[in-house]
Design an enzyme around this catalytic site. Structure first.
Site, short mmCIF file in Angstrom:
data_model
loop_
_atom_site.label_atom_id
_atom_site.label_comp_id
_atom_site.label_asym_id
_atom_site.label_seq_id
_atom_site.Cartn_x
_atom_site.Cartn_y
_atom_site.Cartn_z
N MET A 76 0.86 -1.07 -0.16
CA MET A 76 0.12 0.09 0.12
C MET A 76 1.09 1.30 0.05
SD MET A 76 -2.85 -1.13 -0.16
CE MET A 76 -4.15 -0.07 0.02
N ASP A 135 10.67 3.36 5.09
CA ASP A 135 10.26 1.82 5.80
C ASP A 135 11.26 1.51 6.75
OD1 ASP A 135 8.38 -0.55 4.45
OD2 ASP A 135 10.02 -1.30 5.56
N THR A 157 2.62 -2.71 8.72
CA THR A 157 2.18 -3.88 8.94
C THR A 157 0.83 -3.78 9.86
OG1 THR A 157 4.44 -4.60 8.87
CG2 THR A 157 2.81 -6.24 9.54
N GLU A 158 -0.20 -4.58 9.57
CA GLU A 158 -1.29 -4.45 10.37
C GLU A 158 -1.31 -5.25 11.60
OE1 GLU A 158 -3.95 -2.87 9.56
OE2 GLU A 158 -5.94 -3.72 10.29
N LYS A 193 2.18 -0.64 15.23
CA LYS A 193 1.84 0.55 14.70
C LYS A 193 2.03 1.46 15.88
CE LYS A 193 -1.69 -0.45 10.76
NZ LYS A 193 -1.38 0.20 9.93
N SER A 228 -6.68 -1.81 7.91
CA SER A 228 -7.86 -2.53 7.46
C SER A 228 -8.93 -2.61 8.64
CB SER A 228 -7.65 -4.06 7.17
OG SER A 228 -6.51 -3.93 5.96
N HIS A 279 -8.74 4.45 4.72
CA HIS A 279 -8.62 3.14 4.34
C HIS A 279 -8.52 3.18 2.66
CE1 HIS A 279 -10.44 -1.19 3.57
NE2 HIS A 279 -9.08 -1.14 3.66
N ASN A 320 -6.92 -1.17 -2.99
CA ASN A 320 -5.82 -1.70 -3.55
C ASN A 320 -6.21 -2.28 -5.01
OD1 ASN A 320 -3.43 -3.26 -4.31
ND2 ASN A 320 -3.62 -4.60 -2.59
N ASN A 376 -14.07 -3.82 5.58
CA ASN A 376 -13.62 -5.09 6.14
C ASN A 376 -14.18 -5.95 7.21
OD1 ASN A 376 -11.30 -4.99 4.34
ND2 ASN A 376 -10.19 -3.56 5.78
P1 NAD Z 1 2.91 -4.97 3.78
O1 NAD Z 1 3.25 -6.29 4.50
O2 NAD Z 1 3.14 -5.25 2.08
O3 NAD Z 1 3.91 -3.71 4.15
C1 NAD Z 1 4.00 -3.09 5.41
C2 NAD Z 1 5.39 -2.58 5.33
O4 NAD Z 1 5.53 -1.78 6.56
C3 NAD Z 1 6.66 -3.58 5.16
O5 NAD Z 1 7.24 -3.02 4.20
C4 NAD Z 1 7.38 -3.13 6.29
O6 NAD Z 1 8.72 -3.34 6.50
C5 NAD Z 1 7.08 -1.94 6.90
N1 NAD Z 1 7.22 -1.76 8.30
C6 NAD Z 1 6.99 -2.67 9.37
N2 NAD Z 1 7.30 -1.85 10.55
C7 NAD Z 1 7.67 -0.85 10.19
C8 NAD Z 1 8.13 0.63 10.77
N3 NAD Z 1 8.15 0.48 12.25
N4 NAD Z 1 8.55 1.62 10.26
C9 NAD Z 1 8.44 1.60 8.94
N5 NAD Z 1 8.11 0.51 8.18
C10 NAD Z 1 7.61 -0.45 8.78
O7 NAD Z 1 1.42 -4.51 4.13
P2 NAD Z 1 0.28 -3.58 3.27
O8 NAD Z 1 -0.54 -4.80 2.37
O9 NAD Z 1 0.98 -2.55 2.53
O10 NAD Z 1 -0.58 -3.14 4.50
C11 NAD Z 1 -0.01 -1.90 5.13
C12 NAD Z 1 -1.27 -1.50 5.89
O11 NAD Z 1 -2.36 -1.14 4.95
C13 NAD Z 1 -1.95 -2.35 6.89
O12 NAD Z 1 -2.57 -1.80 7.86
C14 NAD Z 1 -3.06 -2.97 6.01
O13 NAD Z 1 -4.22 -3.38 6.64
C15 NAD Z 1 -3.56 -1.72 5.29
N6 NAD Z 1 -4.34 -2.04 4.01
C16 NAD Z 1 -3.76 -2.97 3.03
C17 NAD Z 1 -4.69 -3.29 2.02
C18 NAD Z 1 -4.05 -4.38 0.91
O14 NAD Z 1 -4.89 -4.48 0.18
N7 NAD Z 1 -2.94 -5.02 1.11
C19 NAD Z 1 -5.49 -2.63 1.57
C20 NAD Z 1 -5.95 -1.52 2.55
C21 NAD Z 1 -5.44 -1.35 3.63
#
Ligand code: NAD
Length: 285
Positions: free
Chosen positions: A14, A33, A92-93, A98, A120, A141, A144, A191
């Site tokens: 995202m 990141d 990360t969720e 967070k 999410s 939110h 994707n 969600n």
């Molecule tokens: P992802 O696993 O692809 O990416 C998460 C990233 O966060 C990773 O690159 C990780 O290294 C980084 N990270 C972890 N701890 C960190 C920190 N302390 N500082 C900086 N970076 C850090 O996950 P995603 O799919 O991109 O999801 C991210 C958020 O978006 C989640 O909360 C998820 O629920 C939400 N979301 C996801 C989707 C989807 O379709 N994947 C859709 C809407 C919302």
């Protein structure tokens, strides 16, 4: 307040998309990141997605790839977060992860910054309660893939002010998004429904009722869904689905959110979906 520079925390599925969309629409972006490799992958993903976007939406993206990349600072440090007016967090969720990030952000960002959590299921109210100015915390939110989807579910936390809602909506509209404001409750609208549906489809696979391609075909042809639930699961990431179900399960204490054991097993095996090359279907990385 003029928003010119946006901090984007988390450069995964995202965060990298949000950064691309913002840069295409004239914003300066600091994409941060914790993981060097994730930052490298994000740059590669942004480059290939920009080329794809140019093909799909040739008129709306008049910039060159160089101009877009130049607007994004790829980093693992918070050094430039003092320059931001808006921060969108996409890590990360996981609540503990967070929480740590918001406490760090409170220490490095200016007092007037607005914070949007792209999550999410995590409670926006709980995030707001961590911050010195909780009225400036909002949920956004995104869908994707972000540059292709107009809808953003905007979440009003318990502390979120009407001013923050107004600024957030105007900011989203400035890059062609359509905000729909809902109140904070675990899973929001999207969600709370979607995660249960995907989970139930995983139960169907575990119970050997049908193969993944047939489950998806039923939804595509029978209900006119553009994408089947298991392909959607792969796109979102099985780990993110599992994290979200766990948050919903913990929040409502309702067994209807209990993650299917097959989902847990696939996450344990590293079959995280499209980003890993394998989930319910296979992908070329
Ligand atoms: P992802 O696993 O692809 O990416 C998460 C990233 O966060 C990773 O690159 C990780 O290294 C980084 N990270 C972890 N701890 C960190 C920190 N302390 N500082 C900086 N970076 C850090 O996950 P995603 O799919 O991109 O999801 C991210 C958020 O978006 C989640 O909360 C998820 O629920 C939400 N979301 C996801 C989707 C989807 O379709 N994947 C859709 C809407 C919302």
């Amino acid at each position: 307040m003029m928003i010119q520079t946006v901090g984007v925390v988390g450069a995964g599925v995202m965060g990298s998309d949000v950064a691309l969309d913002l840069a295409c629409n004239g914003y300066k972006v600091i994409l941060k990141d914790i993981d060097e490799a994730a930052v490298r992958r994000a740059k590669e993903k942004i480059q290939s997605e920009f080329r794809l976007l140019k093909m799909v939406k040739p008129k709306t993206k008049p910039l060159s790839l160089e101009e877009v990349i130049e607007r994004i600072t790829f980093t693992t440090s918070y050094d430039k977060f003092g320059e931001t007016q808006f921060v969108i967090e996409n890590i990360t969720e996981d609540w503990d992860m967070k929480k740590k990030v918001y406490l760090e952000l409170a220490g490095v960002c200016g007092a007037d910054v607005y914070y949007a959590a792209n999550t999410s299921c995590v409670s926006i109210t709980k995030i707001g309660a961590l911050m010195p100015r909780p009225e400036r915390v909002i949920g956004m939110h995104f869908m994707n893939p972000v540059p292709m989807k107009k809808l953003v579910e905007v979440i009003r936390g318990e502390h979120t002010s009407e001013e923050t809602i107004r600024v957030g909506k105007e900011f989203l509209q400035s890059f062609d998004k359509v905000p729909v404001v809902v109140n904070d409750f675990p899973g929001f609208v999207t969600n709370r429904v979607l995660m249960q549906m995907i989970n139930e489809c995983v139960w169907l696979i575990q119970d050997q009722v049908a193969e993944p391609q047939d489950v998806d075909k039923i939804f595509r042809l029978g209900f006119e869904h553009k994408m089947g639930p298991l392909a959607t699961c792969d796109l979102i990431g099985l780990d993110t689905i599992l994290y979200s179900l766990n948050v919903l399960y913990d929040s409502y204490k309702d067994p209807k959110f209990r993650p299917c054991p097959l989902l847990v097993k696939m996450v344990d095996a590293g079959y995280l979906g499209k980003k890993a090359g394998k989930g319910f279907f296979e992908y070329r990385l």
